[in-house]
Scaffold this active site. Structure first.
Site, PDB file in Angstrom:
ATOM      1  N   ASP A  49       1.098  -1.296  -0.190  1.00  0.00           N
ATOM      2  CA  ASP A  49       0.233   0.082   0.172  1.00  0.00           C
ATOM      3  C   ASP A  49       0.754   0.948   0.429  1.00  0.00           C
ATOM      4  O   ASP A  49       1.585   1.805   0.821  1.00  0.00           O
ATOM      5  CB  ASP A  49      -0.306   0.339   1.991  1.00  0.00           C
ATOM      6  CG  ASP A  49      -1.903   0.915   1.264  1.00  0.00           C
ATOM      7  OD1 ASP A  49      -2.732   0.697   0.790  1.00  0.00           O
ATOM      8  OD2 ASP A  49      -1.084   2.246   1.910  1.00  0.00           O
ATOM      9  N   TYR A  54       3.378   9.517  -0.864  1.00  0.00           N
ATOM     10  CA  TYR A  54       4.715   9.524   0.345  1.00  0.00           C
ATOM     11  C   TYR A  54       5.761   9.738   0.247  1.00  0.00           C
ATOM     12  O   TYR A  54       6.988   9.058   0.170  1.00  0.00           O
ATOM     13  CB  TYR A  54       3.858   7.384   0.637  1.00  0.00           C
ATOM     14  CG  TYR A  54       3.260   7.331   1.347  1.00  0.00           C
ATOM     15  CD1 TYR A  54       1.719   8.366   2.545  1.00  0.00           C
ATOM     16  CD2 TYR A  54       2.646   6.292   1.238  1.00  0.00           C
ATOM     17  CE1 TYR A  54       0.402   8.191   2.131  1.00  0.00           C
ATOM     18  CE2 TYR A  54       1.800   5.810   1.922  1.00  0.00           C
ATOM     19  CZ  TYR A  54      -0.017   6.806   2.328  1.00  0.00           C
ATOM     20  OH  TYR A  54      -1.407   6.223   2.715  1.00  0.00           O
ATOM     21  N   LYS A  79      -2.608   5.943  -4.432  1.00  0.00           N
ATOM     22  CA  LYS A  79      -3.996   6.806  -4.321  1.00  0.00           C
ATOM     23  C   LYS A  79      -3.606   8.460  -4.910  1.00  0.00           C
ATOM     24  O   LYS A  79      -2.401   8.495  -4.678  1.00  0.00           O
ATOM     25  CB  LYS A  79      -3.505   7.198  -2.699  1.00  0.00           C
ATOM     26  CG  LYS A  79      -3.758   6.196  -1.964  1.00  0.00           C
ATOM     27  CD  LYS A  79      -3.791   6.048  -0.624  1.00  0.00           C
ATOM     28  CE  LYS A  79      -3.445   5.059   0.387  1.00  0.00           C
ATOM     29  NZ  LYS A  79      -2.474   4.938   0.780  1.00  0.00           N
ATOM     30  N   HIS A 112      -7.378   9.443  -2.858  1.00  0.00           N
ATOM     31  CA  HIS A 112      -6.706   9.656  -1.135  1.00  0.00           C
ATOM     32  C   HIS A 112      -7.746  10.263   0.367  1.00  0.00           C
ATOM     33  O   HIS A 112      -8.011  10.146   1.060  1.00  0.00           O
ATOM     34  CB  HIS A 112      -5.457  10.306  -0.813  1.00  0.00           C
ATOM     35  CG  HIS A 112      -4.481  10.088  -0.618  1.00  0.00           C
ATOM     36  ND1 HIS A 112      -2.687   9.480  -0.699  1.00  0.00           N
ATOM     37  CD2 HIS A 112      -4.421   9.567   1.124  1.00  0.00           C
ATOM     38  CE1 HIS A 112      -2.493   9.604   1.161  1.00  0.00           C
ATOM     39  NE2 HIS A 112      -3.399   8.853   1.582  1.00  0.00           N
TER      40      HIS A 112
END
Ligand code: NDP
Length: 281
Positions: A49, A54, A79, A112
């Site tokens: 994930d 990120y 996402k 997200h």
């Protein structure tokens, strides 16, 4: 080495299967993500994930490509970042995710956050429906959606989200939201499943852990698994990554399950989606 055969899968509402246990990479520095993901894959994880937010999709893609494991055996979620909700920006962002991961396709792509104060997440979802039609993503879903956000998608759009990824752990059990998801054939994914460590010294969980001779993290992750949610704990510590995968050779009793669920305090560690409108710079 562990095998993946012990990890059950959850069937999403379009028939796609997702391993119920995966590996989360939030807050893993980009330079360390390839190695951390490779460790997880060696241990047996087959579900990663990540997210554009990120900044580490590239490392995930490299680890998957270099693992020697057939692409179709690994489930990869990413996402849509918050700055790209406008439909054309969303399409371009998805294209960048495809290129950065460089895995041919994405298994699950999530919005997200709903960002209710920024734009109209319904229009963003329609853009995601186009991505789905394009065939480079096997399933689309949402993250951090509450019932009233999902009510709008169900009323105003065509594709029912395959998954809703929300914060869940023993101090935030989200029973109403999970029930809503279940009623609408939306799989629930639990982010921060151990509340980033905050539930691990709880006296009730410690007592259960002593009795079943497991760590408190394993007890909490097993609680999620027995509830049926999809989890992907994050760790950069190989022994923890391994321990977090060892959840399928013990069981919690009904009484254990109820005691842990009763710890709920509706306590978030992250933001409330109704008030979160953050756009990364
Ligand atoms: P987790 O609940 O998975 O906790 C991670 C923390 O717990 C790290 O500090 C880790 O330390 C520590 N830890 C992990 N395993 C153990 C263990 N066995 N014993 C003791 N400590 C342990 O938090 P996350 O917020 O990372 O959530 C998991 C994933 O959920 C993310 O990686 C991301 O994929 C997703 N997520 C999604 C969000 C969303 O908005 N959709 C928001 C937040 C997370 P260390 O690494 O030092 O070992």
């Amino acid at each position: 080495m562990s095998t993946t055969s012990s990890v059950p899968t959850v069937t999403l509402n379009n028939g796609v299967e997702i391993p119920q246990l995966g590996f989360g990479v939030f807050q893993i520095p980009p330079a360390d993500t390839k190695a951390a993901t490779a460790t997880a894959l060696e241990i047996g994880y087959r579900h990663i994930d990540t997210a554009e937010m990120y900044g580490n999709e590239e490392g995930v893609g490299q680890a998957v490509r270099e693992s020697g494991i057939p692409r179709e055996e690994i489930f990869v979620t990413s996402k849509l970042n918050n700055g790209f909700h406008e439909p054309e920006a969303a399409a371009a962002a998805f294209q960048r995710t495809l290129e950065t991961l460089d895995l041919g396709y994405v298994d699950l792509f999530l919005m997200h956050w709903p960002l209710p104060g920024v734009g109209d997440f319904v229009e963003t979802w329609k853009a995601m429906e186009h991505m789905y039609e394009g065939g480079k993503v096997r399933a689309i879903g949402v993250s951090n959606f509450k019932q009233h956000h999902l009510n709008r998608l169900l009323a105003e759009t065509t594709v029912v989200p395959a998954a809703n990824q929300i914060e869940i752990h023993p101090y935030l059990t989200q029973d109403d939201m999970r029930e809503y998801d279940r009623e609408h054939s939306i799989a629930t994914e639990a982010w921060s499943p151990i509340a980033q460590g905050k539930v691990l010294d709880d006296a009730v969980i410690e007592r259960i852990a002593r009795r079943v001779d497991r760590s408190t993290a394993q007890v909490v992750l097993r609680w999620h698994i027995q509830r049926g949610d999809i989890v992907f704990p994050k760790s950069v510590t190989p022994e923890r990554v391994r321990a977090n995968f060892e959840l399928f050779d013990f069981e919690l009793s009904d009484a254990d399950m109820s005691e842990i669920t009763a710890l709920n305090r509706d306590e978030r560690t992250g933001p409330d989606p109704d008030h979160f409108n953050y756009i990364p710079s």
